[in-house]
Scaffold this motif. Structure first.
Motif, PDB file in Angstrom:
ATOM      1  N   PRO A 167      16.999 -25.166  33.165  1.00  9.13           N
ATOM      2  CA  PRO A 167      15.830 -25.715  32.457  1.00  9.13           C
ATOM      3  C   PRO A 167      14.689 -26.093  33.389  1.00  9.13           C
ATOM      4  CG  PRO A 167      17.673 -27.264  32.413  1.00  9.13           C
ATOM      5  CD  PRO A 167      18.215 -25.976  32.952  1.00  9.13           C
ATOM      6  N   LEU A 171      13.859 -22.273  24.777  1.00  7.84           N
ATOM      7  CA  LEU A 171      14.737 -23.398  25.065  1.00  7.84           C
ATOM      8  C   LEU A 171      16.098 -23.118  24.447  1.00  7.84           C
ATOM      9  CD1 LEU A 171      12.343 -26.353  24.097  1.00  7.84           C
ATOM     10  CD2 LEU A 171      12.733 -25.421  26.378  1.00  7.84           C
ATOM     11  N   ARG A 172      17.152 -23.240  25.249  1.00  7.00           N
ATOM     12  CA  ARG A 172      18.518 -23.180  24.723  1.00  7.00           C
ATOM     13  C   ARG A 172      19.015 -24.611  24.564  1.00  7.00           C
ATOM     14  NH1 ARG A 172      21.960 -19.183  24.752  1.00  7.00           N
ATOM     15  NH2 ARG A 172      23.521 -20.093  26.137  1.00  7.00           N
ATOM     16  N   LEU A 173      19.464 -24.927  23.363  1.00  9.24           N
ATOM     17  CA  LEU A 173      19.727 -26.304  22.978  1.00  9.24           C
ATOM     18  C   LEU A 173      21.169 -26.461  22.531  1.00  9.24           C
ATOM     19  CD1 LEU A 173      16.482 -26.222  20.935  1.00  9.24           C
ATOM     20  CD2 LEU A 173      16.751 -27.775  22.875  1.00  9.24           C
ATOM     21  N   ALA A 196      10.999 -27.718  18.592  1.00 12.38           N
ATOM     22  CA  ALA A 196      11.646 -28.328  19.758  1.00 12.38           C
ATOM     23  C   ALA A 196      11.783 -29.833  19.577  1.00 12.38           C
ATOM     24  CB  ALA A 196      10.849 -28.006  21.020  1.00 12.38           C
ATOM     25  N   ARG A 199      15.137 -32.282  19.443  1.00 14.23           N
ATOM     26  CA  ARG A 199      15.245 -33.451  20.329  1.00 14.23           C
ATOM     27  C   ARG A 199      15.567 -34.706  19.526  1.00 14.23           C
ATOM     28  NH1 ARG A 199      12.543 -37.661  21.428  1.00 14.23           N
ATOM     29  NH2 ARG A 199      10.806 -37.022  20.094  1.00 14.23           N
ATOM     30  N   ASN A 228      18.395 -29.844  25.924  1.00 11.71           N
ATOM     31  CA  ASN A 228      17.985 -28.558  26.495  1.00 11.71           C
ATOM     32  C   ASN A 228      18.805 -28.321  27.765  1.00 11.71           C
ATOM     33  OD1 ASN A 228      15.035 -27.435  28.295  1.00 11.71           O
ATOM     34  ND2 ASN A 228      16.612 -26.221  27.302  1.00 11.71           N
ATOM     35  N   ARG A 239      17.359 -22.428  29.724  1.00 13.48           N
ATOM     36  CA  ARG A 239      16.272 -21.670  29.114  1.00 13.48           C
ATOM     37  C   ARG A 239      16.637 -20.187  29.124  1.00 13.48           C
ATOM     38  NH1 ARG A 239      10.369 -24.299  30.703  1.00 13.48           N
ATOM     39  NH2 ARG A 239      10.935 -26.469  30.231  1.00 13.48           N
TER      40      ARG A 239
END
Length: 333
Positions: free
Chosen positions: A127, A158-160, A306, A310, A316, A319
């Motif tokens: 990230p 973004l990988r969450l 995003a 959150r 996150n 990415r």
């Protein structure tokens, strides 16, 4: 062996695919975060040894490239994604570019049928990769080599991840949730969402000449329809009078539970409904046995989405850089 002790010219390298699964350790002479998935992918048919290529200087791997197609495969056995592309970082920068690009072109000519669009490239990166000089050097070495073949950056995502134990709000009753009835039920809502999308892939579909309806149908058929988990997990959120405001598609892919898609209708954006939809989708997945995490992704520039992730406690953790080529792949020699 130091690079200065070998001959750094492409004609002296051998470019070839793996002969079979037994050569997987050769492919894994270089490393990447997806290495642990490859053996199972080969067993499940999500990859083929003929799609895993190496550049060899003698018996030393100096570059590699690999494609993936997911469960069920693509029509004609065409891969869906290029997700391995690595070059030995001990090589001087000009050689990294040259060797990497040469391998990729040779492998693509063999793997991707002539006249077929080249599969997108996806690279997972830390990230904070821009702030970390070592990580940035690795990323720029790969993307630089790809750019010499005509690739361009489409989007950074973004990988969450939601992790078990993170609180999920109870349903506050603001929306009523019902399962998706059928393909048309969802596509009818995906179409207006597509018209105002902030998603780079959706924008690319529209820029290619597809109508919003056609882009929605394509997304449904090529991605959502592939999920084997129950479709009664998929939810449409409605106001008390029955007016739909959006939808969420919780599912499980080949590796993790995921929020596969979430959308709020244009006339209802900015009213906080994305939080209700995301919470419902997360509740559906978190209620399944043994779920330790739920994965999701959104474009770096999609700030409203995003922020919704959150607020619900998604972190996150990584990415993704997605690169594309305009036009078809190189012709086979």
């Amino acid at each position: 062996m130091p690079w200065s002790n070998v001959t750094p010219v492409v004609p002296d390298l051998t470019f070839r695919p793996l002969s079979g699964p037994a050569e997987l350790p050769l492919f894994q002479s270089l490393s990447y975060v997806l290495d642990h998935e490859v053996a199972e992918d080969l067993e499940a048919g999500r990859r083929s040894p003929s799609w895993l290529w190496v550049a060899l200087d003698g018996d030393r791997v100096v570059a590699r490239a690999g494609w993936w197609r997911g469960s069920g495969g693509a029509p004609g056995g065409v891969p869906a994604l290029l997700d391995f592309f690595d070059v030995d970082d001990s090589l001087p920068a000009p050689e990294r570019l040259r060797v990497g690009a040469a391998l990729l072109e040779a492998a693509t000519s063999a793997v991707v049928p002539a006249g077929t669009p080249r599969p997108e490239y996806e690279r997972f990166v830390p990230p904070d990769w821009r702030e970390d000089p070592a990580a940035r050097a690795v990323v720029e070495a790969r993307t630089g080599a790809l750019e010499t073949t005509g690739a361009r950056l489409l989007v950074e995502r973004l990988r969450l991840e939601w992790r078990a134990g993170t609180p999920v709000p109870e349903d506050g009753g603001r929306l009523r949730f019902r399962p998706v009835k059928d393909r048309e039920d969802l596509v009818a809502l995906m179409t207006p969402v597509m018209e105002g999308t902030l998603d780079a892939h959706g924008k690319q579909d529209l820029a290619s000449g597809l109508s919003a309806r056609e882009a929605a149908e394509r997304h449904f058929d090529e991605e959502l329809a592939r999920y084997s988990t129950p479709r009664d997990w998929w939810r449409i959120g409605e106001l008390p009078d029955g007016e739909p405001v959006g939808f969420v598609v919780p599912a499980r892919n080949d590796y993790n539970p995921v929020i596969a898609y979430i959308g709020v209708l244009p006339g209802r954006r900015g009213q906080g409904y994305v939080d209700d939809l995301l919470a419902e989708g997360t509740r559906v997945l978190a209620s399944q046995d043994g779920v330790e995490r739920v994965r999701a992704a959104t474009d770096l520039g999609n700030h409203p989405m995003a922020e919704a992730f959150r607020r619900l406690g998604y972190v996150n953790f990584e990415r993704a850089l997605n690169m594309v080529w305009d036009g078809a792949g190189p012709s086979a020699p």
